[in-house]
Design a protein around this motif. Structure first.
Motif, PDB file in Angstrom:
ATOM      1  N   LEU A 178      -7.951  -5.004   4.525  1.00  0.00           N
ATOM      2  CA  LEU A 178      -6.807  -5.912   4.513  1.00  0.00           C
ATOM      3  C   LEU A 178      -5.640  -5.212   3.830  1.00  0.00           C
ATOM      4  CD1 LEU A 178      -5.477  -8.785   4.647  1.00  0.00           C
ATOM      5  CD2 LEU A 178      -6.362  -9.115   2.358  1.00  0.00           C
ATOM      6  N   ARG A 179      -4.462  -5.365   4.438  1.00  0.00           N
ATOM      7  CA  ARG A 179      -3.264  -4.751   3.865  1.00  0.00           C
ATOM      8  C   ARG A 179      -2.247  -5.865   3.663  1.00  0.00           C
ATOM      9  NH1 ARG A 179      -0.842  -0.762   8.076  1.00  0.00           N
ATOM     10  NH2 ARG A 179       0.163  -2.675   8.712  1.00  0.00           N
ATOM     11  N   VAL A 180      -1.724  -6.015   2.470  1.00  0.00           N
ATOM     12  CA  VAL A 180      -0.679  -7.024   2.230  1.00  0.00           C
ATOM     13  C   VAL A 180       0.431  -6.436   1.372  1.00  0.00           C
ATOM     14  CG1 VAL A 180      -2.043  -9.150   2.401  1.00  0.00           C
ATOM     15  CG2 VAL A 180      -1.953  -7.935   0.246  1.00  0.00           C
ATOM     16  N   GLY A 181       1.524  -7.185   1.253  1.00  0.00           N
ATOM     17  CA  GLY A 181       2.618  -6.770   0.373  1.00  0.00           C
ATOM     18  C   GLY A 181       3.907  -6.574   1.129  1.00  0.00           C
ATOM     19  N   ALA A 182       5.020  -6.559   0.372  1.00  0.00           N
ATOM     20  CA  ALA A 182       6.311  -6.256   0.964  1.00  0.00           C
ATOM     21  C   ALA A 182       6.845  -5.004   0.272  1.00  0.00           C
ATOM     22  CB  ALA A 182       7.249  -7.427   0.793  1.00  0.00           C
ATOM     23  N   LEU A 183       7.032  -5.093  -1.038  1.00  0.00           N
ATOM     24  CA  LEU A 183       7.454  -3.914  -1.805  1.00  0.00           C
ATOM     25  C   LEU A 183       6.233  -3.212  -2.392  1.00  0.00           C
ATOM     26  CD1 LEU A 183      10.611  -5.160  -3.687  1.00  0.00           C
ATOM     27  CD2 LEU A 183      10.485  -3.357  -1.980  1.00  0.00           C
ATOM     28  N   TRP A 184       5.337  -4.003  -3.002  1.00  0.00           N
ATOM     29  CA  TRP A 184       4.097  -3.462  -3.551  1.00  0.00           C
ATOM     30  C   TRP A 184       3.004  -3.622  -2.500  1.00  0.00           C
ATOM     31  CZ3 TRP A 184       7.875  -4.950  -6.832  1.00  0.00           C
ATOM     32  CH2 TRP A 184       8.079  -4.157  -7.965  1.00  0.00           C
ATOM     33  N   HIS A 185       2.494  -2.524  -2.018  1.00  0.00           N
ATOM     34  CA  HIS A 185       1.474  -2.606  -0.969  1.00  0.00           C
ATOM     35  C   HIS A 185       0.081  -2.592  -1.586  1.00  0.00           C
ATOM     36  CE1 HIS A 185       4.293  -0.825   2.321  1.00  0.00           C
ATOM     37  NE2 HIS A 185       4.755  -1.918   1.752  1.00  0.00           N
ATOM     38  N   ARG A 186      -0.809  -3.395  -1.022  1.00  0.00           N
ATOM     39  CA  ARG A 186      -2.198  -3.383  -1.461  1.00  0.00           C
ATOM     40  C   ARG A 186      -3.110  -3.263  -0.256  1.00  0.00           C
ATOM     41  NH1 ARG A 186      -0.777  -7.950  -4.325  1.00  0.00           N
ATOM     42  NH2 ARG A 186      -2.100  -9.247  -3.018  1.00  0.00           N
ATOM     43  N   HIS A 187      -4.040  -2.355  -0.333  1.00  0.00           N
ATOM     44  CA  HIS A 187      -4.994  -2.182   0.755  1.00  0.00           C
ATOM     45  C   HIS A 187      -6.392  -2.359   0.164  1.00  0.00           C
ATOM     46  CE1 HIS A 187      -6.919   0.926   3.740  1.00  0.00           C
ATOM     47  NE2 HIS A 187      -7.598  -0.200   3.655  1.00  0.00           N
ATOM     48  N   THR A 188      -7.049  -3.464   0.525  1.00  0.00           N
ATOM     49  CA  THR A 188      -8.370  -3.761  -0.028  1.00  0.00           C
ATOM     50  C   THR A 188      -9.420  -3.593   1.059  1.00  0.00           C
ATOM     51  OG1 THR A 188      -7.272  -5.414  -1.357  1.00  0.00           O
ATOM     52  CG2 THR A 188      -9.645  -5.453  -1.396  1.00  0.00           C
ATOM     53  N   ALA A 189     -10.549  -3.038   0.682  1.00  0.00           N
ATOM     54  CA  ALA A 189     -11.616  -2.857   1.661  1.00  0.00           C
ATOM     55  C   ALA A 189     -12.926  -3.331   1.069  1.00  0.00           C
ATOM     56  CB  ALA A 189     -11.717  -1.395   2.046  1.00  0.00           C
TER      57      ALA A 189
END
Lengths: 181, 481
Positions: free
Chosen positions: A84-95
């Motif tokens: 899952l990838r979320v964020g606008a300025l701060w990106h987070r990619h969780t697996a």
């Protein structure tokens, strides 16, 4: 590793974000306007600056932040993992790998119900609360994704061996080293 | 359920367990009273009419404690079945807990001083539930408690045949595969290794948290200083008192830990690890290696001077309570090496992170110093923080060898966290706007017992590490808890 097969969430997610942020800005507006109007010590120009700043923030949230957040938000359902990838300025990619999923939930707020959206929440044993929340999924996509994951988890066969063991290794079966670059 | 109503299934605790419930009720009440302390103090000051009734209030409190104790004792039942233990308790809100042995992460047998003459013990079981439940069954006969503990630890081996347990069954008293005992000289060091300034901090915080107490302390202090003919005499006396208080505190800490860890003996038989320790009250704590989630190796500044480490081992779900962890309180370099070898920890090949970690916060706080004070404060902050951050960045390192992931950090002392890579729960890569500019990312690796933070990795490295961690986990269907 192969490229991940990223899938965007429903375009209606932008509308949901806009509704959410409009409500937030509305609440701030009310909280700010009461003292600004009722307290005589606060001059009118302060109130006007406050309102203008809030207006600018609201507009940028609606037309800059929300579309950008939608563009970044994506998930990839791979054979043995979920990303899952979320964020606008701060990106987070969780697996998370399928074999560590504990349970799944689908949640809908009133606005999500109105827009036909749902959130899929994936729990693992790591940390408190939800570990992975996929927002803005079309209701049927959320259900399909959940059912797919449940089917995979149901098929899982646990091995009797343990990951951590103690004592000397009998024949030193050195596993393939993970650092191969 | 039919089983629930079976007349013989539920057992009551022996009468002596009342001691346990009495002490536990007092502990609970003190906890609540401490939280209500400011309100009580205010009431005490404000309502002077209340003061003559304080003895009555205290008596009322005692009666309340006694009634609660008896009720809690009367309403407590437990039942052991083939593979689980059940506990029914609660005075107003009744709770029934079913705990499968398979789910138990750690089994303790505590023998507090008031139970020891009667050969009684408290069985404490920690499960890996979402709320990390703990079950305490007090007043069991020691043999019974040991039998339940042995049953719990043997559960997996008898039923599903975990690979590492011995083939002789648990009845045979096997010679331990690994053991060590701390001599009294080592146990004395444990108290020394504890940072005394934490205790001082807590005491000072207690003194100054409450306004009334704070005022009283200040008045006493002024009155004390005024007794002396000159200021230098007063300072001398204060320094002497301060040092004496510190010595008393240090001796107290040493005595406390000496009592707690006296005769500390650790043994491993198969994959069952246990330690036993205590002078007046003893504790036997045990877990299975296959349940291990995180190893925490610490060394404070005092530990560094004494060349001793402390090792804590966490299982799933007990990340909150430090007191409940499996601990090796004082580890000499030789034992450290042997124990890590026994747990199959490799020699770390430490890798450093991106230099961007070093100037973090330095500019921000210096600028704040400038705004709040002046340029000299800003300069001082800049130099001080730069040194601290440089040291932090220099100490910060990570290691991954395909089986273990480790992180090391510290300023004066050091801390290492090791996790079996395949026990990964989820992994998160995050990146802020500035980090995107420099092409670095943070990695947060979650286990069932806490997180490992790897900040400021070059993005390519973070991506590779994330993929490698997922690769070792996704095909691993071995038991992870």
């Amino acid at each position: 590793m192969d490229e991940l097969n990223w899938r965007r969430v429903s375009p209606r997610y932008v509308a949901l974000l806009r509704i959410d942020k409009t409500i937030l800005c509305g609440l701030i507006l009310i909280a700010f306007s009461f003292p600004a109007v009722l307290v005589d010590a606060i001059p009118l120009w302060v109130a006007i600056i406050g309102w203008s700043v809030l207006g600018v923030i609201w507009l940028s949230l609606l037309f800059l932040w929300a579309p950008r957040r939608f563009r970044v938000t994506a998930y990839a359902s791979e054979e043995k993992e979920l990303h899952l990838r979320v964020g606008a300025l701060w990106h987070r990619h969780t697996a998370v790998t399928h074999n560590r999923i504990q349970h799944l939930e689908i949640e809908q707020s009133p606005f999500e119900r109105m827009l036909g959206l749902a959130r899929l929440i994936i729990f693992t044993a790591g940390g408190s609360g939800a570990d992975l929340t996929i927002p803005g999924l079309a209701r049927e996509d959320a259900t399909a994704l959940r059912d797919g994951l449940l089917a995979v988890i149901r098929e899982e066969q646990l091995d009797d061996a343990a990951i951590t063991e103690a004592g000397p290794v009998a024949t030193e079966p050195q596993e393939r080293n993970g650092k191969d670059d | 359920m039919a089983r629930m109503t079976e007349p013989n299934a539920w057992q009551r605790l022996p009468l002596l367990a009342l001691c346990f419930f009495f002490l536990s009720t007092i502990r609970l009440m003190l906890k609540h009273l401490y939280q209500a302390a400011p309100a009580l103090a205010a009431a005490f000051i404000a309502v002077s009419a209340l003061r003559p009734y304080i003895p009555h209030l205290l008596l009322g409190l005692l009666v309340l404690i006694l009634i609660t104790t008896v009720l809690r004792y009367r309403r407590f039942f437990y039942a052991t079945e083939a593979n689980r233990i059940r506990v029914r308790q609660g005075v107003l809100r009744k709770v029934e807990l079913n705990l499968d042995y398979d789910r138990i992460q750690q089994a303790d047998i505590a023998r507090p001083f008031y139970f020891r003459p009667f050969q009684l013990a408290i069985l404490k079981l920690q499960s890996a539930g979402s709320k990390a439940q703990e079950v305490e069954v007090a007043g069991l006969r020691v043999e019974r408690a040991l039998a339940i503990q042995a049953e719990i630890l043997a559960e997996l081996s008898t039923d599903k045949g975990a690979v590492t347990t011995d083939k002789h069954g648990q009845e045979v008293a096997a010679t331990p595969d690994f053991t060590f005992r701390l001599p009294p000289s080592e146990v004395l060091r444990i108290g020394l290794m504890h940072n005394i300034f934490v205790v001082v901090g807590v005491i000072l915080a207690l003194l100054f948290s409450n306004q009334q107490v704070n005022q009283r302390v200040q008045e006493r202090f002024v009155a004390f200083v005024e007794q002396f003919p000159s200021t230098s005499d007063a300072i001398l006396a204060l320094v002497a008192i301060g040092i004496a208080a510190l010595v008393v505190l240090i001796l107290g800490t040493i005595a406390f830990h000496f009592n707690k860890y006296y005769g500390y003996t650790l043994t491993r038989e198969g994959d069952r690890v246990r330690y036993e320790a205590g002078l007046t009250s003893t504790l036997t704590r045990s877990f299975r290696v296959q349940k291990l989630q995180l190893i925490d190796i610490r060394q404070g500044w005092m530990g560094r001077l004494l060349h001793r480490h402390q090792i804590r081992i966490s299982q799933a779900g007990n990340q909150q309570k430090q007191d409940g962890k499996f601990v090796l309180p004082c580890v000499s370099p030789a034992i450290h090496k042997d124990f890590c070898q026994d747990l199959r920890l490799p020699n770390a090949d430490w890798q450093s992170v991106h230099w961007l970690m070093f100037p973090r916060f330095v500019l921000l706080f210096s600028l704040l110093g400038w705004l709040v004070f002046d340029w000299r404060a800003a300069l001082g902050l800049f130099v001080g923080l730069s040194l601290l951050r440089w040291r932090w960045w220099n100490m910060f390192a990570w290691h991954f060898d395909g089986q273990w992931l480790a992180v090391r950090h510290g300023l004066i002392g050091s801390r290492q966290q090791w996790m079996p890579a395949a026990k990964l729960q989820h992994v998160r890569m995050s990146q802020g706007p500035l980090q995107r500019w420099f092409n670095v990312s943070n990695l947060t690796v979650s286990t069932a017992a806490g997180h490992l933070q790897l900040p400021y990795l070059p993005t390519a490295v973070a991506e590779t590490l994330q993929q490698q961690l997922l690769r070792v986990t996704r095909d691993n269907y071995k038991r992870w808890m």
